[in-house]
Design an enzyme around this catalytic site. Structure first.
Site, PDB file in Angstrom:
ATOM      1  N   ASN A  88      -7.437  21.612  -1.632  1.00 38.42           N
ATOM      2  CA  ASN A  88      -6.625  22.440  -0.749  1.00 38.42           C
ATOM      3  C   ASN A  88      -7.401  23.710  -0.402  1.00 38.42           C
ATOM      4  O   ASN A  88      -8.148  24.252  -1.223  1.00 38.42           O
ATOM      5  CB  ASN A  88      -5.258  22.765  -1.371  1.00 38.42           C
ATOM      6  CG  ASN A  88      -5.318  23.516  -2.681  1.00 38.42           C
ATOM      7  OD1 ASN A  88      -6.145  23.237  -3.535  1.00 38.42           O
ATOM      8  ND2 ASN A  88      -4.400  24.457  -2.856  1.00 38.42           N
ATOM      9  N   ILE A  89      -7.249  24.140   0.837  1.00 41.00           N
ATOM     10  CA  ILE A  89      -7.921  25.338   1.339  1.00 41.00           C
ATOM     11  C   ILE A  89      -6.853  26.185   2.021  1.00 41.00           C
ATOM     12  O   ILE A  89      -6.345  25.821   3.083  1.00 41.00           O
ATOM     13  CB  ILE A  89      -9.040  24.972   2.339  1.00 41.00           C
ATOM     14  CG1 ILE A  89     -10.052  24.028   1.672  1.00 41.00           C
ATOM     15  CG2 ILE A  89      -9.709  26.229   2.873  1.00 41.00           C
ATOM     16  CD1 ILE A  89     -11.025  23.375   2.630  1.00 41.00           C
ATOM     17  N   GLU A  90      -6.488  27.281   1.382  1.00 43.21           N
ATOM     18  CA  GLU A  90      -5.444  28.149   1.914  1.00 43.21           C
ATOM     19  C   GLU A  90      -6.013  29.130   2.936  1.00 43.21           C
ATOM     20  O   GLU A  90      -7.229  29.326   3.020  1.00 43.21           O
ATOM     21  CB  GLU A  90      -4.760  28.914   0.778  1.00 43.21           C
ATOM     22  CG  GLU A  90      -3.999  28.000  -0.157  1.00 43.21           C
ATOM     23  CD  GLU A  90      -3.299  28.746  -1.276  1.00 43.21           C
ATOM     24  OE1 GLU A  90      -3.547  29.960  -1.473  1.00 43.21           O
ATOM     25  OE2 GLU A  90      -2.505  28.109  -1.985  1.00 43.21           O
ATOM     26  N   CYS A  99      -4.325  20.544   3.064  1.00 48.29           N
ATOM     27  CA  CYS A  99      -4.105  19.940   1.749  1.00 48.29           C
ATOM     28  C   CYS A  99      -5.344  19.175   1.303  1.00 48.29           C
ATOM     29  O   CYS A  99      -6.165  18.746   2.119  1.00 48.29           O
ATOM     30  CB  CYS A  99      -2.921  18.985   1.807  1.00 48.29           C
ATOM     31  SG  CYS A  99      -1.363  19.777   2.249  1.00 48.29           S
ATOM     32  N   GLU A 101      -5.572  16.156   0.132  1.00 52.93           N
ATOM     33  CA  GLU A 101      -5.568  14.781   0.598  1.00 52.93           C
ATOM     34  C   GLU A 101      -6.103  14.677   2.026  1.00 52.93           C
ATOM     35  O   GLU A 101      -6.951  13.822   2.327  1.00 52.93           O
ATOM     36  CB  GLU A 101      -4.147  14.193   0.549  1.00 52.93           C
ATOM     37  CG  GLU A 101      -3.518  14.229  -0.823  1.00 52.93           C
ATOM     38  CD  GLU A 101      -2.703  15.495  -1.091  1.00 52.93           C
ATOM     39  OE1 GLU A 101      -3.205  16.621  -0.836  1.00 52.93           O
ATOM     40  OE2 GLU A 101      -1.563  15.375  -1.551  1.00 52.93           O
ATOM     41  N   CYS A 136       2.379  15.827   0.147  1.00 52.87           N
ATOM     42  CA  CYS A 136       3.422  16.312   1.052  1.00 52.87           C
ATOM     43  C   CYS A 136       3.663  15.267   2.144  1.00 52.87           C
ATOM     44  O   CYS A 136       2.912  14.296   2.288  1.00 52.87           O
ATOM     45  CB  CYS A 136       3.022  17.650   1.664  1.00 52.87           C
ATOM     46  SG  CYS A 136       1.710  17.541   2.908  1.00 52.87           S
ATOM     47  N   CYS A 139       0.685  14.733   4.602  1.00 52.15           N
ATOM     48  CA  CYS A 139      -0.394  13.935   4.003  1.00 52.15           C
ATOM     49  C   CYS A 139      -0.012  12.466   3.931  1.00 52.15           C
ATOM     50  O   CYS A 139      -0.842  11.583   4.188  1.00 52.15           O
ATOM     51  CB  CYS A 139      -0.746  14.461   2.620  1.00 52.15           C
ATOM     52  SG  CYS A 139      -1.611  16.048   2.677  1.00 52.15           S
TER      53      CYS A 139
END
Length: 184
Positions: A88-90, A99, A101, A136, A139
């Site tokens: 994940n990369i915010e 996300c 995935e 989620c 994804c």
């Protein structure tokens, strides 16, 4: 258990598996019931699953999660045996984040991959795997774009020994996909 989900040997890890088989004096144990594997496919063994899970667990530290501090890692197994990882990369604006995935799928698809066997997902606060971390809805829909819902296996892992397996159909029932638009 995932019905019909079958893992090929991981490229680059085949030697490790071969040595383990030789030391054990037997082939990898079949762990799922289902149809006999088709050409180029075979039943998933415990060692293969553990290696894919460990790949995802090892990636937890690569997440960029400065806001939620919730790290997620994924390891995506392609039919040809290649494994693509994702994290994940915010983003400070929140919605541009991605996300783990979808990151793994984007990497694989951008390299020309289109056939997938399984994905392992793990996550938890501050880079430590905690409870099961299901994908989620977005994804799940991305997985549906590229995967047969009855055959694609989703493994949610806390550790190499503690995990749950689901088919995509179980996590995304009555899904909409390319077949509804006359595609694949």
């Amino acid at each position: 258990m995932c019905r019909g989900s079958l893992f090929p040997l991981f490229k680059g890890l085949a030697y490790i598996i071969m040595v383990a088989e030789q030391q054990a004096g037997a082939g990898l144990e079949a762990v799922s019931e289902g149809p006999v594997p088709g050409p180029g496919r075979r039943r998933r063994g415990n060692l293969e699953r553990e290696l894919l899970i460990q790949t995802a667990l090892d990636g937890l530290g690569r997440s960029y999660a400065p806001y939620s501090h919730f790290h997620v890692s994924a390891a995506l197994l392609c039919r040809d045996g290649k494994v693509y990882t994702g994290n994940n990369i915010e983003n400070a604006a929140y919605s541009p984040g991605i996300c783990a995935e979808r990151c793994a799928f984007a990497k694989a698809v951008s390299e020309g991959e289109r056939e997938f066997e399984a994905i392992v997902i793990c996550g938890g606060p501050d880079g430590k795997a905690g409870d099961y971390c299901p994908p989620c809805g977005v994804c799940r829909q991305v997985m549906r774009e590229f995967c047969n819902p009855d055959l694609f296996c989703i493994i949610l892992a806390k550790s190499a020994e503690e995990y749950r397996e689901y088919s995509l159909a179980q996590l995304l029932p009555e899904s909409f996909g390319p077949d509804h638009l006359g595609g694949a």
